[in-house]
Scaffold this active site. Sequence first.
Site, short mmCIF file in Angstrom:
data_model
loop_
_atom_site.label_atom_id
_atom_site.label_comp_id
_atom_site.label_asym_id
_atom_site.label_seq_id
_atom_site.Cartn_x
_atom_site.Cartn_y
_atom_site.Cartn_z
N ASP A 51 -10.20 -11.01 133.78
CA ASP A 51 -9.89 -9.60 133.54
C ASP A 51 -10.06 -8.70 134.77
N CYS A 68 9.68 -15.01 120.76
CA CYS A 68 9.93 -13.74 120.05
C CYS A 68 11.33 -13.70 119.43
N CYS A 122 13.02 -10.82 117.02
CA CYS A 122 12.00 -9.97 116.36
C CYS A 122 11.66 -8.76 117.24
N CYS A 176 6.67 -5.49 116.66
CA CYS A 176 5.59 -4.80 117.38
C CYS A 176 6.09 -3.46 117.92
N CYS A 183 4.34 0.22 116.81
CA CYS A 183 3.45 0.93 117.75
C CYS A 183 3.40 2.42 117.40
N CYS A 203 -0.47 4.32 125.50
CA CYS A 203 -0.98 3.25 124.63
C CYS A 203 -2.37 3.64 124.13
N CYS A 209 -6.82 -1.02 120.48
CA CYS A 209 -5.83 -0.94 119.40
C CYS A 209 -5.23 -2.33 119.21
N CYS A 224 -0.01 -3.76 117.54
CA CYS A 224 1.15 -4.58 117.93
C CYS A 224 0.84 -6.08 117.85
N CYS A 239 2.36 -8.93 114.32
CA CYS A 239 3.15 -10.00 114.93
C CYS A 239 3.17 -11.25 114.03
C1 B12 Z 1 -4.70 -2.95 132.71
C2 B12 Z 1 -4.93 -3.76 131.46
C3 B12 Z 1 -4.71 -3.12 130.25
C4 B12 Z 1 -4.01 -1.77 130.14
C5 B12 Z 1 -2.49 -2.02 130.30
C6 B12 Z 1 -1.99 -3.22 129.48
C7 B12 Z 1 -0.62 -3.75 129.84
N1 B12 Z 1 0.10 -4.26 128.84
O1 B12 Z 1 -0.21 -3.75 130.99
C8 B12 Z 1 -4.46 -1.30 128.73
C9 B12 Z 1 -5.74 -0.51 128.83
C10 B12 Z 1 -3.43 -0.51 127.94
C11 B12 Z 1 -4.78 -2.66 128.09
C12 B12 Z 1 -4.76 -2.85 126.73
C13 B12 Z 1 -5.02 -4.08 126.12
N2 B12 Z 1 -5.49 -5.19 126.72
CO1 B12 Z 1 -5.65 -5.37 128.65
N3 B12 Z 1 -5.69 -5.77 130.47
C14 B12 Z 1 -5.34 -5.11 131.54
C15 B12 Z 1 -5.47 -5.94 132.81
C16 B12 Z 1 -6.77 -5.56 133.53
C17 B12 Z 1 -4.28 -5.84 133.77
C18 B12 Z 1 -2.91 -5.92 133.08
C19 B12 Z 1 -1.77 -5.58 133.97
O2 B12 Z 1 -1.83 -5.75 135.16
N4 B12 Z 1 -0.68 -5.05 133.42
C20 B12 Z 1 0.51 -4.72 134.17
C21 B12 Z 1 1.71 -5.52 133.59
C22 B12 Z 1 2.99 -4.99 134.22
O3 B12 Z 1 1.56 -6.87 133.97
P1 B12 Z 1 0.90 -8.01 133.03
O4 B12 Z 1 0.94 -7.60 131.61
O5 B12 Z 1 -0.40 -8.44 133.59
O6 B12 Z 1 1.93 -9.23 133.29
C23 B12 Z 1 3.12 -9.41 132.51
C24 B12 Z 1 4.23 -8.49 132.87
O7 B12 Z 1 4.19 -8.21 134.23
C25 B12 Z 1 5.46 -9.31 132.46
N5 B12 Z 1 6.61 -9.22 133.31
C26 B12 Z 1 6.69 -9.42 134.64
N6 B12 Z 1 7.96 -9.29 135.05
C27 B12 Z 1 8.71 -9.04 133.96
C28 B12 Z 1 10.07 -8.83 133.81
C29 B12 Z 1 10.58 -8.59 132.51
C30 B12 Z 1 12.02 -8.36 132.34
C31 B12 Z 1 9.70 -8.55 131.38
C32 B12 Z 1 10.20 -8.30 129.99
C33 B12 Z 1 8.30 -8.74 131.55
C34 B12 Z 1 7.85 -9.00 132.84
O8 B12 Z 1 5.04 -10.68 132.49
C35 B12 Z 1 3.67 -10.78 132.82
C36 B12 Z 1 3.02 -11.87 131.97
O9 B12 Z 1 3.05 -11.58 130.61
C37 B12 Z 1 -5.55 -7.40 132.20
C38 B12 Z 1 -6.45 -8.37 132.97
C39 B12 Z 1 -5.81 -8.84 134.25
N7 B12 Z 1 -6.53 -8.83 135.32
O10 B12 Z 1 -4.64 -9.22 134.25
C40 B12 Z 1 -6.07 -7.16 130.75
C41 B12 Z 1 -5.47 -8.00 129.60
C42 B12 Z 1 -3.97 -8.02 129.79
N8 B12 Z 1 -5.80 -7.23 128.42
C43 B12 Z 1 -6.03 -7.95 127.38
C44 B12 Z 1 -6.24 -7.43 126.08
C45 B12 Z 1 -6.85 -8.36 125.05
C46 B12 Z 1 -5.87 -6.11 125.78
C47 B12 Z 1 -5.77 -5.47 124.38
C48 B12 Z 1 -5.25 -6.40 123.30
C49 B12 Z 1 -7.15 -4.90 123.99
C50 B12 Z 1 -7.09 -4.09 122.71
N9 B12 Z 1 -7.09 -4.71 121.55
O11 B12 Z 1 -7.06 -2.88 122.78
C51 B12 Z 1 -4.80 -4.30 124.66
C52 B12 Z 1 -3.34 -4.70 124.42
C53 B12 Z 1 -2.35 -3.61 124.70
C54 B12 Z 1 -0.99 -4.17 125.10
N10 B12 Z 1 0.01 -4.08 124.25
O12 B12 Z 1 -0.91 -4.72 126.21
C55 B12 Z 1 -5.97 -9.43 127.70
C56 B12 Z 1 -4.64 -10.02 127.15
C57 B12 Z 1 -4.76 -11.37 126.47
C58 B12 Z 1 -3.42 -11.86 125.98
N11 B12 Z 1 -3.46 -12.76 125.02
O13 B12 Z 1 -2.37 -11.45 126.45
C59 B12 Z 1 -6.07 -9.42 129.27
C60 B12 Z 1 -5.32 -10.54 129.96
C61 B12 Z 1 -7.59 -9.53 129.58
C62 B12 Z 1 -8.09 -10.96 129.48
N12 B12 Z 1 -8.51 -11.54 130.59
O14 B12 Z 1 -8.09 -11.58 128.43
N13 B12 Z 1 -5.03 -3.60 129.00
S1 SF4 Z 2 5.97 -8.87 116.82
FE1 SF4 Z 2 5.34 -10.71 117.97
S2 SF4 Z 2 7.09 -12.11 117.77
FE2 SF4 Z 2 7.82 -10.08 117.18
S3 SF4 Z 2 8.65 -9.27 119.08
FE3 SF4 Z 2 6.55 -8.54 118.96
S4 SF4 Z 2 5.39 -10.04 120.11
FE4 SF4 Z 2 7.37 -10.99 119.67
S1 SF4 Z 3 -2.02 -1.48 121.60
FE1 SF4 Z 3 -1.44 0.00 120.01
S2 SF4 Z 3 -0.64 1.78 121.10
FE2 SF4 Z 3 -0.75 0.08 122.59
S3 SF4 Z 3 1.28 -0.85 122.53
FE3 SF4 Z 3 0.07 -1.95 121.02
S4 SF4 Z 3 0.42 -0.84 119.07
FE4 SF4 Z 3 1.10 0.48 120.74
#
Ligand code: B12
Ligand code: SF4
Ligand code: SF4
Length: 384
Positions: free
Chosen positions: A134, A188, A191, A194, A198, A214, A240, A243, A247
């Site tokens: 993380d 996915c 579907c 999510c 949201c 978020c 939260c 989403c 799923c």
């Molecule tokens: C910053 C952060 C957050 C931020 C932003 C989350 C986000 N979605 O970016 C906030 C505070 C909102 C957050 C919330 C949560 N987080 Co958080 N968070 C992080 C952190 C520190 C960095 C994530 C990041 O860099 N995001 C930036 C995006 C752009 O990149 P990414 O998601 O890492 O990578 C994906 C995208 O880049 C995508 N992508 C890349 N190129 C492209 C191109 C296309 C076309 C598409 C479609 C996608 C795509 O693919 C990558 C792989 O999936 C990581 C830990 C880490 N060091 O990675 C934990 C992490 C992602 N979090 C985690 C968790 C558990 C959560 C929550 C569920 C906690 C909660 N219940 O509230 C929520 C989920 C919210 C959500 N829908 O994401 C877990 C996820 C586990 C998992 N199974 O995926 C992590 C990995 C921590 C861990 N080590 O377990 N988080």
């Molecule tokens: S609800 Fe789950 S299976 Fe459906 S689009 Fe979202 S992440 Fe994919």
């Molecule tokens: S964590 Fe909650 S607010 Fe964030 S994307 Fe998922 S449903 Fe939306």
Amino acid sequence: MNGAQLKEMLITKAKELKIDKIGFASADPFLTLKERLREQQDRGFASGFEESDIELRTQPEKLMPDVKTIIAIAVAYPAKLKNPPKSEPGNYRGIFCRASWGTDYHHVLKQKLDDLSDYLHSLVPNATIQSMVDTGSLSDRAVAERAGIGWSGKNTAIITEEYGSWVYLGEMLVDVYIPADDPIEDGCRDCTLCMSACPTGALVEPGRLDAQSCIAYLTQTKKMIPEQYRDKIGNRLYGCDTCQTVCPMNRKRYFDHQAEFTPDLEKVKPLLKPLLRLSNRQFKEQYGKMSGSWRGKNPIQRNAIIALAHFRDKSAIPDLIELLQADARPVIRGTVVWALGKIGGLEAKQALTEALSREKDDIVLSEIHTALAKWEQEDASIMG
Ligand code: B12
Ligand code: SF4
Ligand code: SF4
């Protein structure tokens, strides 16, 4: 010993260490992610919690010059409370997201990675190893996706076939060559559940999150929650799960075999009113071991006030008025003002009017003016 043999031995050891999934990835630069992270920053969608140096995030060799392989792990966490305490009028409760149930996952995964690393050292004594969970620079999800742990869902979570998205992720950079796994197919398909579920529309495109809207992010901020989101927060105290709970890939995915993550029901679904009175020391004692405590007690107390407003809990009015009169924190007083406006009643209105003459903070004053103006409007529309 060759890389393939080493891989088999690590897989066996991982099972012994109760690591639910292990995968192996090349340490090549993450080029698509690089583009993606830039776009996220440019569009103002980044959270600010992640490492801001995109080069460090996407080029593993900047973290370890001789890196050859990234070993990714996933550890399942529970998604269902057994016999949770009831939230009832006068005794309403808030909720911590599942990623905060039990012992802080950072420690649990770090321990497993340390144990795995000791084992690797016993096989390859001069191996260089760097572990992260993380808080490291890499994107844990991008690594997990490349290592075949799961696919990247439209909710942005890594979804595994076995445990759904209820997995924590971590990884280890090593300067030892181990054959890589293949990524798995996107599950996915058509579907979009999510995205429509949201509450704030933060999933702006499939797989793209505007972190600033978020709720998981908003609950962790330290300032006033922007007005348009307060109603959407409900009784969430930290994080939260919406989403993920909607799923279909998480249906019947309830795993409680990791003893460390067994939730303490009174802590993950606590009574709201007592939360308001916790001292720093009490907060640390009671909640300090949960990952949801990392921002301290202030955001949790602010969110508890929002939750009391969500339930329109009139029994909380005396506690809220006391905070408005005596609490030193403007964010707490400002949120109380909004909550009193929402709960309503003569006592609340009087408290706000009184506070007008006493209050010095601009943000709180502006909240009071907004709340009183809304009252006037409502009164005017009732009078016809
Ligand atoms: C910053 C952060 C957050 C931020 C932003 C989350 C986000 N979605 O970016 C906030 C505070 C909102 C957050 C919330 C949560 N987080 Co958080 N968070 C992080 C952190 C520190 C960095 C994530 C990041 O860099 N995001 C930036 C995006 C752009 O990149 P990414 O998601 O890492 O990578 C994906 C995208 O880049 C995508 N992508 C890349 N190129 C492209 C191109 C296309 C076309 C598409 C479609 C996608 C795509 O693919 C990558 C792989 O999936 C990581 C830990 C880490 N060091 O990675 C934990 C992490 C992602 N979090 C985690 C968790 C558990 C959560 C929550 C569920 C906690 C909660 N219940 O509230 C929520 C989920 C919210 C959500 N829908 O994401 C877990 C996820 C586990 C998992 N199974 O995926 C992590 C990995 C921590 C861990 N080590 O377990 N988080
Ligand atoms: S609800 Fe789950 S299976 Fe459906 S689009 Fe979202 S992440 Fe994919
Ligand atoms: S964590 Fe909650 S607010 Fe964030 S994307 Fe998922 S449903 Fe939306």
